[in-house]
Write an enzyme that holds these catalytic residues in place. Structure first.
Site, short mmCIF file in Angstrom:
data_model
loop_
_atom_site.label_atom_id
_atom_site.label_comp_id
_atom_site.label_asym_id
_atom_site.label_seq_id
_atom_site.Cartn_x
_atom_site.Cartn_y
_atom_site.Cartn_z
N LYS A 1 43.15 -29.14 87.19
CA LYS A 1 42.87 -27.97 86.35
C LYS A 1 44.07 -27.74 85.45
O LYS A 1 45.20 -28.09 85.81
CB LYS A 1 42.64 -26.72 87.22
CG LYS A 1 41.89 -25.62 86.52
CD LYS A 1 40.40 -25.91 86.52
CE LYS A 1 39.59 -24.81 85.89
NZ LYS A 1 38.16 -25.05 86.09
P1 NAD Z 1 33.65 -17.97 79.14
O1 NAD Z 1 35.01 -17.73 78.64
O2 NAD Z 1 32.67 -18.68 78.29
O3 NAD Z 1 32.97 -16.57 79.57
C1 NAD Z 1 33.57 -15.69 80.47
C2 NAD Z 1 32.78 -14.39 80.46
O4 NAD Z 1 33.34 -13.53 81.44
C3 NAD Z 1 32.85 -13.64 79.14
O5 NAD Z 1 31.62 -12.99 78.89
C4 NAD Z 1 33.94 -12.59 79.40
O6 NAD Z 1 33.84 -11.47 78.54
C5 NAD Z 1 33.61 -12.27 80.85
N1 NAD Z 1 34.70 -11.61 81.55
C6 NAD Z 1 36.02 -11.93 81.58
N2 NAD Z 1 36.71 -11.04 82.32
C7 NAD Z 1 35.80 -10.14 82.77
C8 NAD Z 1 35.88 -8.96 83.57
N3 NAD Z 1 37.05 -8.55 84.03
N4 NAD Z 1 34.73 -8.27 83.84
C9 NAD Z 1 33.54 -8.68 83.35
N5 NAD Z 1 33.40 -9.80 82.59
C10 NAD Z 1 34.52 -10.50 82.30
O7 NAD Z 1 33.83 -18.71 80.56
P2 NAD Z 1 32.79 -19.62 81.33
O8 NAD Z 1 33.02 -21.03 80.92
O9 NAD Z 1 31.45 -19.02 81.25
O10 NAD Z 1 33.35 -19.50 82.82
C11 NAD Z 1 32.99 -18.41 83.67
C12 NAD Z 1 33.30 -18.78 85.11
O11 NAD Z 1 32.58 -19.96 85.46
C13 NAD Z 1 34.76 -19.09 85.40
O12 NAD Z 1 35.06 -18.67 86.71
C14 NAD Z 1 34.81 -20.61 85.33
O13 NAD Z 1 35.87 -21.15 86.07
C15 NAD Z 1 33.47 -20.95 85.94
N6 NAD Z 1 32.97 -22.28 85.58
C16 NAD Z 1 32.76 -22.64 84.29
C17 NAD Z 1 32.26 -23.90 83.99
C18 NAD Z 1 31.94 -24.34 82.59
O14 NAD Z 1 31.37 -25.43 82.42
N7 NAD Z 1 32.22 -23.55 81.56
C19 NAD Z 1 32.00 -24.81 85.04
C20 NAD Z 1 32.22 -24.40 86.36
C21 NAD Z 1 32.71 -23.14 86.61
#
Ligand code: NAD
Length: 422
Positions: free
Chosen positions: A112
């Protein structure tokens, strides 16, 4: 070897992951020396990321790349831009990637990366400058057979395009060095929505086996970015009612179900806060946990379901961990005692890394797949992961997280033992 179960206001992903380790290691009788090896990261690199801000000031950010384990293949993991993306957080996320790739049986290890920065305060030029500088400083560690970055919170296809450009400027054009790229640069069809699609498949499989329907069910989603917004759209298409969502600015609630396609356009495509949608009732950020539902999906940050905040009051049938490490170990125990099923992160959200694997193979073979092929293979991989966890959890009578981790640990331990060298 054992780590005490601890609870405080916000636990780092690393502490959560460490706490989960011991019980799974015990289930498979993993010997102490192997436990030590699997807990310890292979390599941790910290870099300074100096850039010129738009106002002319020089700012120095801190960046990390942690390669947790590469016994089963090149390290694989996303890059996160967030003020809390410190070394401990990134290590926890890298460790989760090792278990995720092992559980889904794809030939990668876990890594990561991150830069500690308030991404939403940056201009596009500053975002690009940070990405290029960070990539130059970790490029030595990367490569298609070494370590392959992908998007995570606050990084996207464009960020991956800049990373690929920097890497290729140094080593020659190497599309397989980065996944989650735009399709025009060798990215895979279906990658952008793959994590949300994979979450949906796990929910569909669980729904079939445990009689919690998706159609007409009530769904609450925290986080409306890549994962949460795509999942919301898929569930809406399956006839679920998404009754509340939240982003970092606040939340939105409509008991009759939000208009998810319109909200997707507003919040995901046009990048406006969900609270400015103009329909539904505005929620304070933490009020999202008070809405009763069938499926509760944390899809934002880690450590959001805790004993202090909500584990005793959450009113749902199933928690679907789309985010990494949203549930603290004590909250996990409380939810278990309350009969609320928790489907664990490194099974639920593995769709992204599965399609990243497909992207990598397409790049190496120089042979693009159709969207149908990507989605069919993704479906098969998610169900394979679901089935093996489901079976072990039922056979041994253990929580799904313990079963999933036991399978992953055994696979990584087997690879470590065969490779040796320590
Ligand atoms: P992103 O940046 O696209 O979206 C994150 C979302 O969370 C946004 O809507 C943001 O406003 C919201 N957010 C942030 N802090 C917040 C809070 N305190 N309260 C409420 N909402 C909040 O990120 P993503 O890629 O969608 O990732 C989200 C989660 O999924 C993370 O934990 C990431 O590690 C996990 N994840 C992502 C992927 C991927 O392919 N993008 C894969 C596996 C896991």
């Amino acid at each position: 070897m054992s780590s005490p179960v601890i609870e405080r206001e916000r636990l780092s992903t690393q502490l959560i992951v460490e706490n989960q380790f011991d019980v799974a290691a015990k289930l498979i009788g993993l010997e102490d020396s192997m436990q030590l090896l699997l807990k310890t990261p292979f390599r941790t690199v910290s870099v300074e990321v100096p850039i010129r801000m738009d106002d002319g000031r020089l700012e120095v950010f801190r960046g990390y790349r942690v390669q947790h384990n590469g016994a089963r293949g090149p390290c694989k993991g996303g890059v996160r831009y967030h003020p809390e993306a410190d070394e401990e957080e990134i290590l926890g996320l890298a460790t989760t990637m090792t278990w995720k790739t092992a559980l889904l049986n794809i030939p990668f290890g876990g890594a990561k990366g991150g830069v500690q920065v308030m991404a939403r305060a940056l201009s596009s030029r500053e975002l690009e400058a940070i990405t290029r500088q960070y990539t130059r400083r970790i490029a030595l560690l990367l490569g298609p057979y070494r370590d392959i970055p992908a998007p995570d919170m606050n990084t996207n296809q464009q960020v991956m395009a800049w990373m690929l450009d920097e890497y290729s400027a140094k080593y020659g054009y190497t599309p397989a060095a980065v996944t989650g790229k735009p399709v025009a640069l060798g990215g895979s069809l279906g990658r952008e929505e793959a994590t949300g699609r994979g979450v949906m498949h796990i929910m569909q499989d669980y729904s079939r086996d445990y009689g919690v329907p998706i159609k007409d069910s009530r769904v609450v989603i925290q986080g409306f970015g890549n994962v949460g917004a795509h999942l919301g759209l898929f569930l809406h298409e399956l006839g679920a009612k998404v009754v509340a969502v939240a982003d970092v600015y606040g939340g939105l609630h409509d008991d009759n179900g939000l208009d998810i396609p319109a909200l997707f356009e507003h919040a995901y495509h046009q990048r406006h806060p969900v609270g400015e949608f103009g329909r539904g009732d505005i929620l304070q950020n933490d009020d999202i946990w008070k809405i009763s539902c069938d499926w509760l999906v944390p899809a934002a940050l880690g450590s959001v379901i805790t004993k202090e905040k909500n584990a005793n009051t959450i009113d749902c049938k199933v928690i679907v961990e789309a985010a990494n490490s949203p549930t603290t170990p004590i909250a996990d125990k409380i939810l278990d005692a309350r009969g609320i099923q928790v489907l664990p992160d490194f099974l639920v959200n593995a769709g992204g890394v599965v399609v990243s694997y497909f992207e990598w193979t397409q790049n190496l073979q120089q042979e693009p797949w159709t969207l149908e092929q990507v989605n069919t293979e993704l479906r098969a991989k998610m169900t394979e992961g679901y089935d093996i966890v489901h079976k072990l959890a039922e056979d041994k009578g253990v929580p799904w997280r313990t079963a999933a981790l036991a399978i992953a640990l055994q696979r990584v331990a087997d690879a470590e033992a065969l490779r040796g060298g320590w």
